[in-house]
Design a protein around this motif. Structure first.
Motif, PDB file in Angstrom:
ATOM      1  N   GLU A 100       0.774  -1.030  -0.019  1.00  0.00           N
ATOM      2  CA  GLU A 100       0.288  -0.024   0.217  1.00  0.00           C
ATOM      3  C   GLU A 100       0.840   1.340   0.049  1.00  0.00           C
ATOM      4  O   GLU A 100       0.634   2.243  -0.612  1.00  0.00           O
ATOM      5  CB  GLU A 100      -0.925   0.032   1.243  1.00  0.00           C
ATOM      6  CG  GLU A 100      -2.048  -1.081   1.350  1.00  0.00           C
ATOM      7  CD  GLU A 100      -3.188  -0.578   0.190  1.00  0.00           C
ATOM      8  OE1 GLU A 100      -3.162   0.468  -0.005  1.00  0.00           O
ATOM      9  OE2 GLU A 100      -4.055  -1.626   0.093  1.00  0.00           O
ATOM     10  N   ALA A 101       1.924   1.114   0.736  1.00  0.00           N
ATOM     11  CA  ALA A 101       2.766   2.465   0.984  1.00  0.00           C
ATOM     12  C   ALA A 101       3.270   2.878  -0.476  1.00  0.00           C
ATOM     13  O   ALA A 101       3.208   3.971  -0.822  1.00  0.00           O
ATOM     14  CB  ALA A 101       3.897   2.183   1.803  1.00  0.00           C
ATOM     15  N   ALA A 102       3.892   1.944  -1.272  1.00  0.00           N
ATOM     16  CA  ALA A 102       4.488   2.385  -2.498  1.00  0.00           C
ATOM     17  C   ALA A 102       3.245   2.670  -3.450  1.00  0.00           C
ATOM     18  O   ALA A 102       3.646   3.634  -4.359  1.00  0.00           O
ATOM     19  CB  ALA A 102       5.248   1.170  -3.014  1.00  0.00           C
ATOM     20  N   LEU A 103       2.124   2.213  -3.372  1.00  0.00           N
ATOM     21  CA  LEU A 103       0.856   2.424  -4.471  1.00  0.00           C
ATOM     22  C   LEU A 103       0.322   3.845  -4.133  1.00  0.00           C
ATOM     23  O   LEU A 103       0.068   4.557  -4.810  1.00  0.00           O
ATOM     24  CB  LEU A 103      -0.067   1.363  -4.224  1.00  0.00           C
ATOM     25  CG  LEU A 103       0.141   0.004  -5.077  1.00  0.00           C
ATOM     26  CD1 LEU A 103      -0.641  -0.910  -4.680  1.00  0.00           C
ATOM     27  CD2 LEU A 103       0.479   0.174  -6.680  1.00  0.00           C
ATOM     28  N   HIS A 104       0.338   4.344  -2.749  1.00  0.00           N
ATOM     29  CA  HIS A 104      -0.187   5.534  -2.481  1.00  0.00           C
ATOM     30  C   HIS A 104       0.932   6.140  -1.773  1.00  0.00           C
ATOM     31  O   HIS A 104       0.660   6.788  -0.655  1.00  0.00           O
ATOM     32  CB  HIS A 104      -1.503   5.298  -1.466  1.00  0.00           C
ATOM     33  CG  HIS A 104      -2.281   4.202  -2.374  1.00  0.00           C
ATOM     34  ND1 HIS A 104      -3.057   4.573  -3.307  1.00  0.00           N
ATOM     35  CD2 HIS A 104      -2.375   2.956  -1.803  1.00  0.00           C
ATOM     36  CE1 HIS A 104      -3.689   3.311  -3.643  1.00  0.00           C
ATOM     37  NE2 HIS A 104      -3.561   2.404  -2.529  1.00  0.00           N
ATOM     38  N   ALA A 105       2.034   6.706  -2.460  1.00  0.00           N
ATOM     39  CA  ALA A 105       3.267   7.157  -1.709  1.00  0.00           C
ATOM     40  C   ALA A 105       2.814   8.732  -1.473  1.00  0.00           C
ATOM     41  O   ALA A 105       3.675   9.184  -0.510  1.00  0.00           O
ATOM     42  CB  ALA A 105       4.290   7.230  -2.706  1.00  0.00           C
ATOM     43  N   SER A 261     -11.516   1.692  -5.502  1.00  0.00           N
ATOM     44  CA  SER A 261     -10.085   1.591  -4.916  1.00  0.00           C
ATOM     45  C   SER A 261      -9.201   0.818  -5.953  1.00  0.00           C
ATOM     46  O   SER A 261      -8.244   1.471  -5.966  1.00  0.00           O
ATOM     47  CB  SER A 261     -10.264   0.613  -3.579  1.00  0.00           C
ATOM     48  OG  SER A 261      -8.981   0.442  -3.063  1.00  0.00           O
ATOM     49  N   GLU A 262      -9.600  -0.240  -6.424  1.00  0.00           N
ATOM     50  CA  GLU A 262      -8.721  -0.915  -7.279  1.00  0.00           C
ATOM     51  C   GLU A 262      -8.519  -0.152  -8.490  1.00  0.00           C
ATOM     52  O   GLU A 262      -7.471  -0.225  -9.247  1.00  0.00           O
ATOM     53  CB  GLU A 262      -9.511  -2.124  -7.886  1.00  0.00           C
ATOM     54  CG  GLU A 262      -9.901  -3.126  -6.629  1.00  0.00           C
ATOM     55  CD  GLU A 262     -10.775  -4.404  -6.850  1.00  0.00           C
ATOM     56  OE1 GLU A 262     -10.785  -5.227  -6.051  1.00  0.00           O
ATOM     57  OE2 GLU A 262     -11.639  -4.197  -8.063  1.00  0.00           O
ATOM     58  N   GLN A 263      -9.564   0.823  -9.310  1.00  0.00           N
ATOM     59  CA  GLN A 263      -9.244   1.696  -9.999  1.00  0.00           C
ATOM     60  C   GLN A 263      -8.026   2.680  -9.711  1.00  0.00           C
ATOM     61  O   GLN A 263      -7.245   2.588 -10.695  1.00  0.00           O
ATOM     62  CB  GLN A 263     -10.506   2.436 -10.412  1.00  0.00           C
ATOM     63  CG  GLN A 263     -10.456   3.190 -11.700  1.00  0.00           C
ATOM     64  CD  GLN A 263     -11.787   4.030 -11.863  1.00  0.00           C
ATOM     65  OE1 GLN A 263     -12.086   4.787 -11.060  1.00  0.00           O
ATOM     66  NE2 GLN A 263     -12.743   3.522 -12.958  1.00  0.00           N
ATOM     67  N   GLN A 264      -8.179   3.068  -8.570  1.00  0.00           N
ATOM     68  CA  GLN A 264      -6.809   3.793  -8.246  1.00  0.00           C
ATOM     69  C   GLN A 264      -5.539   3.098  -8.061  1.00  0.00           C
ATOM     70  O   GLN A 264      -4.528   3.691  -8.547  1.00  0.00           O
ATOM     71  CB  GLN A 264      -7.080   4.491  -6.698  1.00  0.00           C
ATOM     72  CG  GLN A 264      -8.408   5.270  -6.803  1.00  0.00           C
ATOM     73  CD  GLN A 264      -8.421   6.075  -5.419  1.00  0.00           C
ATOM     74  OE1 GLN A 264      -7.758   5.772  -4.396  1.00  0.00           O
ATOM     75  NE2 GLN A 264      -9.609   6.873  -5.351  1.00  0.00           N
ATOM     76  N   GLU A 265      -5.594   1.909  -7.712  1.00  0.00           N
ATOM     77  CA  GLU A 265      -4.547   1.115  -7.808  1.00  0.00           C
ATOM     78  C   GLU A 265      -3.815   0.627  -9.003  1.00  0.00           C
ATOM     79  O   GLU A 265      -2.630   0.676  -9.211  1.00  0.00           O
ATOM     80  CB  GLU A 265      -4.636  -0.255  -6.619  1.00  0.00           C
ATOM     81  CG  GLU A 265      -4.946   0.345  -5.292  1.00  0.00           C
ATOM     82  CD  GLU A 265      -5.418  -1.105  -4.351  1.00  0.00           C
ATOM     83  OE1 GLU A 265      -5.409  -0.933  -3.350  1.00  0.00           O
ATOM     84  OE2 GLU A 265      -6.293  -1.875  -5.164  1.00  0.00           O
ATOM     85  N   VAL A 266      -4.636   0.346  -9.666  1.00  0.00           N
ATOM     86  CA  VAL A 266      -4.190   0.203 -11.216  1.00  0.00           C
ATOM     87  C   VAL A 266      -3.744   1.544 -11.956  1.00  0.00           C
ATOM     88  O   VAL A 266      -2.534   1.336 -12.719  1.00  0.00           O
ATOM     89  CB  VAL A 266      -5.302  -0.370 -12.329  1.00  0.00           C
ATOM     90  CG1 VAL A 266      -5.136  -0.485 -13.411  1.00  0.00           C
ATOM     91  CG2 VAL A 266      -5.833  -1.504 -11.911  1.00  0.00           C
ATOM     92  N   VAL A 267      -4.297   2.555 -11.607  1.00  0.00           N
ATOM     93  CA  VAL A 267      -3.612   3.729 -11.977  1.00  0.00           C
ATOM     94  C   VAL A 267      -2.207   3.884 -11.512  1.00  0.00           C
ATOM     95  O   VAL A 267      -1.370   4.286 -12.343  1.00  0.00           O
ATOM     96  CB  VAL A 267      -4.529   5.038 -11.664  1.00  0.00           C
ATOM     97  CG1 VAL A 267      -3.590   6.350 -12.089  1.00  0.00           C
ATOM     98  CG2 VAL A 267      -5.670   4.964 -12.549  1.00  0.00           C
TER      99      VAL A 267
END
Length: 468
Positions: A100-105, A261-267
């Motif tokens: 999570e930390a790297a995906l939402h830095a 949430s998954e949409q954000q993570e894929v971005v």
């Protein structure tokens, strides 16, 4: 059980990915050839699919389809489902690989992940059910959400001091420690009663947790009414989610939140691979791959994309140096009226080359250019520049310059130069990163067990057309 094939489609350009990724609509999935183990046994009207046994709600497909139709009337439920399935697999893989930390830095300075998702959920529901939500508000006493508030009050100075410390204290960071957070939980700002729902309260802790840096600075600064205003805004969010929960069910709302949430993570995953990000932005995967690019690959790229490295090789220029803006504007006016540049330089320029008509000769693009040379390289051939003030120290008198580029010769950067190495290695790495992401998607789809509710499909899907 049938084999499910994904039709190959041309890969979208990076710029198109960037545009769509920021649109809020479902993301375009990479479409390489792939095969997944797929069944069509699912006939529960509530569910659109199961991925490795986990459900995908039909409600999520309906919402994402309607959201897509706001921008594209030809959007289909089938495409919405395909994107949800692909995003779910990619997001799960990204969380496992990067965390999570790297995906939402960027959450340290921006809103927290939960707040961002709340806001996106609200805007999505509002986009589709705006009129119904307005009607739900109007049904409240007085036609306002104020009717839900049982009690509210701004915290007094002592309570704020207990949480934030003294207001005149010098602070380098606006962050609460664990003890302060516990004290914030005990400061109730607002109590409410939801229609046909539960009673609840919003504390100073709830408000603090929903702020970005700017909001937290406002809380520490004790801006009048800010905390209570934020609590009332949070109540509006709670009301909308309660309305959706009662209308569509807890499971449906939770699944829609997961889809967003998954949409954000894929971005985030795409940006890690250099997709949708500015070409000058740092990209974790691209930077790692760029370090592995070989000189032979750079040389091949240079031969194939030589036009990307065209540059101004040298310019032949003249200039007129003037003592102040008034003199510079006067000479510029004379030049605009057709005055001869060399003659005016001889008459007015204070530079040492005035006698030669301000002739700078040929200036080559090599080493570090001085200010005047940079200015010459920035001018259009044959056009006289506007008067430009030279950089000067705070106690120095600044002169003004007018430049004429009489001739410009273009060339190419040397293939062994650092700029060529950087540009080429980044481009090669971005292509490699895209291939990695494509391969990941293929593998994830191939390994997944997908059960589709066929009744939900509204057009032949690439998932189904070429089933073997």
């Amino acid at each position: 059980m049938k084999k499910l094939s994904f039709n190959p489609r041309p890969l979208l350009l990076h710029g198109v990915f960037a545009l769509l990724a920021g649109s809020g609509a479902f993301l375009p999935a990479l479409q390489p050839a792939a095969q997944a183990v797929t069944e069509f046994k699912l006939n529960d009207p509530v569910l659109a699919a199961r991925i490795d046994g986990a459900p995908v709600q039909a409600f999520s497909v309906e919402i994402m389809w309607q959201l897509a139709r706001l921008k594209n009337s030809q959007a289909s439920r089938t495409e919405a489902l395909e994107n949800i399935v692909a995003n779910r697999l990619l997001a799960a893989s990204a969380r496992k690989t990067y965390g999570e930390a790297a995906l939402h830095a960027n959450k340290r300075v921006a809103f927290s992940r939960e707040v961002t998702l709340d806001e996106q959920l609200l805007s999505t529901l509002r986009a589709i059910y705006g009129k119904e939500l307005d009607q739900a508000v109007q049904r409240q006493p007085g036609g306002k959400l104020d009717a839900l508030i049982a009690a509210q009050s701004e915290p007094d100075g002592a309570a704020l001091d207990a949480v934030f410390g003294k207001s005149d204290a010098l602070r380098l960071e606006h962050v609460l420690n664990p003890a302060q957070l516990e004290r914030a939980k005990k400061v109730t700002l607002l109590r409410y009663q939801l229609p046909q729902g539960a009673a609840g309260s919003i504390s100073l802790y709830d408000v603090y947790q929903r702020q970005n840096v700017q909001g937290r600075v406002a809380l520490f600064a004790r801006q009048p009414g800010f905390a209570l205003q934020q609590a009332r805004q949070h109540l509006a969010s709670i009301f909308v989610q309660n309305w959706a929960r009662q209308k569509f069910g807890e499971a449906a709302l939770a699944d829609l939140r997961q889809v967003l949430s998954e949409q954000q993570e894929v971005v985030a995953l795409q940006q890690m691979h250099g997709i949708g990000a500015d070409t000058d932005s740092a990209s974790l995967v691209v930077d790692q791959l760029a370090k592995q690019v070989k000189p032979a690959q750079i040389a091949a790229y240079y031969r194939k994309h030589r036009e990307e490295f065209e540059r101004i090789e040298k310019v032949k220029a003249r200039h007129i140096r003037l003592p102040d803006e008034a003199a510079a504007l006067s000479v510029a006016k004379a030049l605009a009226a057709g005055g001869d540049f060399a003659a005016l330089a001889k008459r007015h320029s204070s530079a040492a080359d005035a006698a030669s008509g301000g002739d700078l000769g040929w200036i080559r693009h090599e080493a570090k250019l001085d200010w005047l040379a940079q200015m010459a390289f920035a001018q259009t051939e044959g056009q006289v520049s506007k008067p430009i003030r030279m950089p000067a120290g705070p106690h120095d008198k600044a002169s003004w310059e007018i430049v004429l580029v009489e001739k410009r010769v273009n060339g190419y950067q040397a293939p062994e130069s650092e700029s060529v190495r950087y540009v080429a290695s980044q481009a090669i790495a971005r292509d490699a990163a895209l291939e990695q992401l494509t391969a990941l998607r293929v593998r994830l789809l191939r390994e997944a067990r997908i059960d589709i509710n066929r009744s939900l499909l509204d057009k032949p899907a690439s998932l189904l057309e070429n089933k073997s």
